[in-house]
Design an enzyme around this catalytic site. Structure first.
Site, PDB file in Angstrom:
ATOM      1  N   HIS A 187      -1.106  -1.239  -4.383  1.00  0.00           N
ATOM      2  CA  HIS A 187      -2.378  -0.780  -3.817  1.00  0.00           C
ATOM      3  C   HIS A 187      -2.305   0.735  -3.611  1.00  0.00           C
ATOM      4  CE1 HIS A 187      -6.087  -1.403  -1.491  1.00  0.00           C
ATOM      5  NE2 HIS A 187      -5.633  -0.455  -0.688  1.00  0.00           N
ATOM      6  N   MET A 246     -11.719   5.496  -1.592  1.00  0.00           N
ATOM      7  CA  MET A 246     -12.424   5.808  -0.335  1.00  0.00           C
ATOM      8  C   MET A 246     -13.014   7.202  -0.488  1.00  0.00           C
ATOM      9  SD  MET A 246      -9.653   4.285   2.339  1.00  0.00           S
ATOM     10  CE  MET A 246      -8.372   4.226   1.110  1.00  0.00           C
ATOM     11  N   ASP A 288      -7.354  -5.715   3.738  1.00  0.00           N
ATOM     12  CA  ASP A 288      -6.643  -4.428   3.821  1.00  0.00           C
ATOM     13  C   ASP A 288      -6.767  -3.827   5.227  1.00  0.00           C
ATOM     14  OD1 ASP A 288      -5.536  -1.947   3.296  1.00  0.00           O
ATOM     15  OD2 ASP A 288      -7.159  -1.262   1.984  1.00  0.00           O
ATOM     16  N   MET A 327     -12.094  -4.740   4.401  1.00  0.00           N
ATOM     17  CA  MET A 327     -11.343  -3.860   5.294  1.00  0.00           C
ATOM     18  C   MET A 327     -11.251  -4.514   6.669  1.00  0.00           C
ATOM     19  SD  MET A 327     -10.480  -1.306   3.490  1.00  0.00           S
ATOM     20  CE  MET A 327      -9.581  -0.504   4.823  1.00  0.00           C
ATOM     21  N   SER A 382       0.841  -1.196   0.000  1.00  0.00           N
ATOM     22  CA  SER A 382       0.000   0.000   0.000  1.00  0.00           C
ATOM     23  C   SER A 382       0.878   1.249   0.000  1.00  0.00           C
ATOM     24  CB  SER A 382      -0.911   0.002   1.227  1.00  0.00           C
ATOM     25  OG  SER A 382      -1.534   1.251   1.330  1.00  0.00           O
ATOM     26  N   MET A 417      -8.399   9.012  -1.105  1.00  0.00           N
ATOM     27  CA  MET A 417      -9.285   9.503  -0.035  1.00  0.00           C
ATOM     28  C   MET A 417      -9.726  10.929  -0.342  1.00  0.00           C
ATOM     29  SD  MET A 417      -7.079   8.255   3.217  1.00  0.00           S
ATOM     30  CE  MET A 417      -6.295   6.646   3.272  1.00  0.00           C
ATOM     31  N   HIS A 473      -8.002   1.826  -4.682  1.00  0.00           N
ATOM     32  CA  HIS A 473      -9.026   1.693  -3.637  1.00  0.00           C
ATOM     33  C   HIS A 473      -9.639   3.072  -3.402  1.00  0.00           C
ATOM     34  CE1 HIS A 473      -9.627   0.852   0.988  1.00  0.00           C
ATOM     35  NE2 HIS A 473     -10.757   1.104   0.371  1.00  0.00           N
ATOM     36  N   ASP A 475      -4.354   4.051  -2.342  1.00  0.00           N
ATOM     37  CA  ASP A 475      -5.489   4.518  -1.545  1.00  0.00           C
ATOM     38  C   ASP A 475      -5.867   5.930  -1.924  1.00  0.00           C
ATOM     39  OD1 ASP A 475      -5.997   2.312   0.298  1.00  0.00           O
ATOM     40  OD2 ASP A 475      -3.949   2.685   0.966  1.00  0.00           O
TER      41      ASP A 475
END
Ligand code: DX5
Ligand code: ZN
Length: 223
Positions: free
Chosen positions: A32, A67, A174, A136, A7, A36, A65, A34
């Site tokens: 990965h 979010m 994750d 998650m 990540s 946000m 991913h 992330d």
């Protein structure tokens, strides 16, 4: 064999390209990423420009991913920036089915993410359209949190459904994946481990990745 997805959130942001190269050379399978928005989770992270700038630095598939509250708005920008898999939270405010379809129409793999309290039954109607289920094991938003063990039965449940229906879906976990939690997660049936802080803080990332990749074999041999 197990797949390892480092990540990027736990990497040194002042030298992202080097960090990506380091995990690629060490045998990572996916990167990965992330994303946000400061609304769905109380944090901000990487925009599509960052992803785009890394795209020609590595051959690793980008496992994005999202979010974010409204993933439908971001599917195309991240697909254009070089995402290979785009995963959206079932808890988002969106037409989920439509969003998954739009990911597939852009030629990308689609995943659904479930927060710790969300039951696996909530995604049954989508199973035939999915390439990945991302469970998650912390509340999303930050790296370095502790693994929540009550998600283990949910991982087993997801594995059972995938196998029973002979689905080609990666089961990824994750949050708080480390030496202690990884064997439990793999035993429960996950085949992808997302790893942030436990991986990037290590000096010998190659041995670490190899050790984690062999986990499923070790667990099978113990039985
Ligand atoms: C958390 C992110 C994770 C995070 C994992 O919201 O989705 O991908 O980077 O970090 P660790 O492995 O440190 O829990
Ligand atoms: Zn993540």
């Amino acid at each position: 064999m197990l797949k390892i997805a480092p990540s990027l959130l736990a990497a040194d942001f002042s030298k992202l390209a080097e960090e990506v190269k380091k995990v690629e050379d060490a045998g990572a399978d996916l990167l990965h990423i992330d994303v946000m928005d400061g609304h769905f989770v109380p944090n901000l992270s990487m925009g599509p420009m960052i992803i785009e700038s890394l795209r020609n630095k590595t051959k690793l598939p980008f496992d994005v991913h999202l979010m974010v509250e409204e993933p439908a708005r971001f599917v195309k920008p991240y697909a254009d920036a070089g995402a290979d898999i785009i995963s959206v939270h079932i808890e988002c405010f969106c037409g989920l089915y439509r969003t998954i379809k739009s990911i597939k129409e852009l030629g990308k793999k689609a995943g659904i993410v479930l927060n710790p309290p969300t039951p696996i039954s909530s995604i049954e109607y989508l199973l035939n359209d999915l390439d990945m289920i991302l469970i998650m094991s912390v509340d999303p938003g930050f790296g370095g949190q502790s693994f929540i063990p009550y998600v283990l039965p949910k991982i087993s449940e997801a594995r059972k459904i995938i196998d029973e229906h002979k689905l080609k879906i990666d089961l990824s976990v994750d949050g708080g994946v480390n030496e202690k939690s990884a064997p439990l997660i793999v035993e429960a049936g996950a085949n992808v481990l997302v790893m942030g802080s436990a991986l990037f803080r290590e000096k010998d990332v190659k041995s670490l990745i190899q050790k984690y990749k062999n986990l499923s074999l070790d667990i099978r041999n113990q039985k």
